[in-house]
Design a protein around this motif. Sequence first.
Motif, PDB file in Angstrom:
ATOM      1  N   ASN A 166       0.831  -1.203   0.000  1.00 31.71           N
ATOM      2  CA  ASN A 166       0.000   0.000   0.000  1.00 31.71           C
ATOM      3  C   ASN A 166       0.865   1.251   0.000  1.00 31.71           C
ATOM      4  O   ASN A 166       0.757   2.108   0.869  1.00 31.71           O
ATOM      5  CB  ASN A 166      -0.920   0.003   1.226  1.00 31.71           C
ATOM      6  CG  ASN A 166      -2.156  -0.822   0.995  1.00 31.71           C
ATOM      7  OD1 ASN A 166      -3.168  -0.325   0.545  1.00 31.71           O
ATOM      8  ND2 ASN A 166      -2.052  -2.109   1.297  1.00 31.71           N
ATOM      9  N   SER A 167       1.779   1.341  -0.967  1.00 34.57           N
ATOM     10  CA  SER A 167       2.714   2.464  -0.961  1.00 34.57           C
ATOM     11  C   SER A 167       3.310   2.649  -2.338  1.00 34.57           C
ATOM     12  O   SER A 167       3.468   1.692  -3.102  1.00 34.57           O
ATOM     13  CB  SER A 167       3.829   2.197   0.057  1.00 34.57           C
ATOM     14  OG  SER A 167       4.695   3.284   0.166  1.00 34.57           O
ATOM     15  N   LEU A 168       3.635   3.908  -2.662  1.00 36.73           N
ATOM     16  CA  LEU A 168       4.350   4.196  -3.894  1.00 36.73           C
ATOM     17  C   LEU A 168       5.819   3.822  -3.740  1.00 36.73           C
ATOM     18  O   LEU A 168       6.319   3.660  -2.635  1.00 36.73           O
ATOM     19  CB  LEU A 168       4.236   5.689  -4.226  1.00 36.73           C
ATOM     20  CG  LEU A 168       2.819   6.209  -4.516  1.00 36.73           C
ATOM     21  CD1 LEU A 168       2.873   7.719  -4.653  1.00 36.73           C
ATOM     22  CD2 LEU A 168       2.256   5.581  -5.760  1.00 36.73           C
ATOM     23  N   GLU A 189      10.681  16.220   2.439  1.00 37.73           N
ATOM     24  CA  GLU A 189      11.039  14.968   3.103  1.00 37.73           C
ATOM     25  C   GLU A 189       9.817  14.296   3.722  1.00 37.73           C
ATOM     26  O   GLU A 189       9.604  13.090   3.563  1.00 37.73           O
ATOM     27  CB  GLU A 189      12.094  15.249   4.175  1.00 37.73           C
ATOM     28  CG  GLU A 189      12.723  13.998   4.756  1.00 37.73           C
ATOM     29  CD  GLU A 189      13.925  14.334   5.630  1.00 37.73           C
ATOM     30  OE1 GLU A 189      14.179  13.565   6.558  1.00 37.73           O
ATOM     31  OE2 GLU A 189      14.589  15.357   5.375  1.00 37.73           O
ATOM     32  N   ALA A 190       8.997  15.081   4.446  1.00 37.87           N
ATOM     33  CA  ALA A 190       7.804  14.512   5.074  1.00 37.87           C
ATOM     34  C   ALA A 190       6.857  13.946   4.019  1.00 37.87           C
ATOM     35  O   ALA A 190       6.269  12.868   4.194  1.00 37.87           O
ATOM     36  CB  ALA A 190       7.100  15.580   5.910  1.00 37.87           C
ATOM     37  N   GLU A 191       6.714  14.666   2.904  1.00 38.17           N
ATOM     38  CA  GLU A 191       5.853  14.212   1.809  1.00 38.17           C
ATOM     39  C   GLU A 191       6.363  12.892   1.231  1.00 38.17           C
ATOM     40  O   GLU A 191       5.592  11.971   0.940  1.00 38.17           O
ATOM     41  CB  GLU A 191       5.820  15.287   0.724  1.00 38.17           C
ATOM     42  CG  GLU A 191       5.008  14.906  -0.512  1.00 38.17           C
ATOM     43  CD  GLU A 191       5.144  15.929  -1.620  1.00 38.17           C
ATOM     44  OE1 GLU A 191       4.946  15.552  -2.784  1.00 38.17           O
ATOM     45  OE2 GLU A 191       5.455  17.114  -1.316  1.00 38.17           O
ATOM     46  N   SER A 194       5.738  10.050   3.696  1.00 39.48           N
ATOM     47  CA  SER A 194       4.314   9.738   3.725  1.00 39.48           C
ATOM     48  C   SER A 194       3.912   8.893   2.530  1.00 39.48           C
ATOM     49  O   SER A 194       3.122   7.949   2.646  1.00 39.48           O
ATOM     50  CB  SER A 194       3.511  11.041   3.751  1.00 39.48           C
ATOM     51  OG  SER A 194       2.128  10.774   3.828  1.00 39.48           O
ATOM     52  N   ALA A 195       4.473   9.197   1.352  1.00 37.77           N
ATOM     53  CA  ALA A 195       4.119   8.469   0.134  1.00 37.77           C
ATOM     54  C   ALA A 195       4.787   7.106   0.053  1.00 37.77           C
ATOM     55  O   ALA A 195       4.200   6.139  -0.431  1.00 37.77           O
ATOM     56  CB  ALA A 195       4.498   9.300  -1.089  1.00 37.77           C
ATOM     57  N   SER A 196       6.033   7.023   0.533  1.00 35.50           N
ATOM     58  CA  SER A 196       6.841   5.818   0.303  1.00 35.50           C
ATOM     59  C   SER A 196       7.240   5.073   1.566  1.00 35.50           C
ATOM     60  O   SER A 196       7.939   4.062   1.489  1.00 35.50           O
ATOM     61  CB  SER A 196       8.122   6.197  -0.459  1.00 35.50           C
ATOM     62  OG  SER A 196       7.826   6.958  -1.602  1.00 35.50           O
ATOM     63  N   LEU A 226       2.444   9.955   9.213  1.00 32.63           N
ATOM     64  CA  LEU A 226       3.845   9.766   9.593  1.00 32.63           C
ATOM     65  C   LEU A 226       3.955   8.973  10.892  1.00 32.63           C
ATOM     66  O   LEU A 226       4.836   8.114  11.039  1.00 32.63           O
ATOM     67  CB  LEU A 226       4.544  11.120   9.752  1.00 32.63           C
ATOM     68  CG  LEU A 226       4.879  11.890   8.473  1.00 32.63           C
ATOM     69  CD1 LEU A 226       5.569  13.199   8.815  1.00 32.63           C
ATOM     70  CD2 LEU A 226       5.753  11.056   7.538  1.00 32.63           C
ATOM     71  N   ALA A 227       3.062   9.246  11.833  1.00 34.24           N
ATOM     72  CA  ALA A 227       3.073   8.495  13.093  1.00 34.24           C
ATOM     73  C   ALA A 227       2.765   7.020  12.840  1.00 34.24           C
ATOM     74  O   ALA A 227       3.354   6.130  13.475  1.00 34.24           O
ATOM     75  CB  ALA A 227       2.052   9.088  14.064  1.00 34.24           C
TER      76      ALA A 227
END
Length: 669
Positions: A166-168, A189-191, A194-196, A226-227
């Motif tokens: 469930n991730s890019l 970085e946070a983005e 979150s995506a990967s 992120l958590a």
Amino acid sequence: MPQVDRKNEIKRKSIARLQGLLPEDRLIFRAEDADDFGVDGTLELVTAGGATNFRSHAQLKSTESLRQNADGSISLSVDVANINYLLNGSCPIYLLYVVPTNAMYLSWARTEKRRLDNENNNWTNQETATIRFSKQLDASAIDEICDRIRDEASLRRRVSDVLGRNSLSPGALVEVKNGKIAFTDIAKEAESISASGFALVTAGFATQIINQIDKLAGTANNNGKLALIRAYASYRLGNLLEAEAWISRSKLRLETIEAQDQNLLHLLSKALDFHLGRITSKEYFTFESELATTEGGETHLIYRINSLRWQILEETDSAKRSALVQQFLSLTNDASTTIRTDALKAQIELQRAEAEGWERIGSFVSKAMSIRAQAKMPPSLRDPRVKEGLAAEIELWRRWESQIAHQISSNAERFGPLITADSLYIRASIRAQMIHMQSLVSVIDRETFRPEDSMLAGIIQLAEAARDIYSKCEAWDGDSKSTLIIAEVESVRGNIDIAKKLASSVLPKAQALRYAQTEQRALALIKGETYLKTTKEQWEKIETADPDFAVSQWSDADVRKYAAGGIQLLGLSSERLVNAEKDYAAMRVNARARIDWCRHLAILQNLTHTRSRESFYAEDPPRICACTLLKHRSQIESQEPEMLVSAFKRAYCLTCAHRAPKGANSTKQ
């Protein structure tokens, strides 16, 4: 005796006693020194004579006291820090050696945590807590330990399977070099995480993801996704209490998490409930089953698809497995129109491609069987297009493989490691199945099969790349399947010893996780039963076998199925089916009569209707009964085979000295 010497003596005795109680073909204890009065170690599951790397983290304690509780259990005071430490391990267990009686007891750490929680929810603030031991280490306890280790390995695999897909893929914002990750744009970085994040954690970068998220402390505290990724990273590293703390933070920011990721949050939270002793494995799998059958939501749909995949892996009955494959194709077809998440769409497309491959090989084998059936037909009814269809099927297969190759490569570039591994594995599997199809043609044509070595090397290269990724992600089913493709290709090359060694490496995990199909394939290769060898033997068996024994066992459903197949093979309309069914039922009556009564008895039909397709099965043909040895024949035709046989027996067989039933259990009455 000095205290240190006494402790070492008890330690040696406890380890020796434990190893003496464990059956070497099922469990191995690997000891490590611990700081307290006990031994830290693992119990590793063994199957098929090989270690599986599926383990229970154990603490081996000792006592010289004979004191028991009123219920016969034994109590032992243990540091709370030690309990928390053990709970972070896989399938955690306490083992207690009672020195005076030489007895060994066990207590599951999670079960004890649940008891302690119920008795005093503040026990974690104490320095010590009491662990109770009520079950001796006997044969039933060994079974229980093996089952728990197996269940936990399966549970961890399933959780990682869902979260990892469930991730890019890391994409352009993340570089992976020399086993480390680097973010190319710190502002995003946070983005990127979150995506990967799920994909990177599954690929083995849990520690680095933790470090990166911890640097974004303020952002992570306010970002539920992120958590959640941080919780998954701790979970993968075995830091369960830490993972639970981050799950709690994620739940506090539930409004920042999309519905799809909320489902993943619930999944990981429930897995932690199991690992931390709040629910049993049975309760977890019940939750998983409910998730798979609940309507609505992408995660629910993916779990239904995965549930079917796991059932297909575990099913041993070919008919049931075929039905499951049809369900799988239907479900993935529906899912492809309702799923909106790109990563999940890619996963479904790949799994559907694999299932289509299963169906295509089945269709090819069916056509091959049609050639055999046509060979026994009158020349006027043989259809040359059937044999030509085999070559056409191979060409269609090549085109299909070429069409999905681009799709597979595209998915591998865009999504995470597990989908990349799926892409590589499916391409290897498709090409390996092509080899199997060509080998079947060579058997039919009685030719020597020599595939190009460059094609075989290409299959091995794809399968090895897939296996490496699966192994790093602890995706044992993919690891095992990829290894078996390599083994089967090596067997085609003639490297039987290499194939057996590879299959032997797969067998322990396949048996431990109950992958029935994988286990069957591995066992066959270990026995030297390669696909080509098995195909030849099966074909020769079909060609030389007495069909009466198989036909006599037909059920009514079989009669209908084979009659329908005959109609299709002959290219006749469905209106002729009723007469075809009567004919196949007569074949069954005849087969049973030859087995139970006399091998010389034959039901003969008027074959004039078989001279053309216009007349074939247009009517139910009249029949007579005959003796192939003494040339007796019925005087009256009939369309009732049972009545025909009964009348013939009375007229010619009751006093016949030549009657010879085929069946070993038949009687000459």
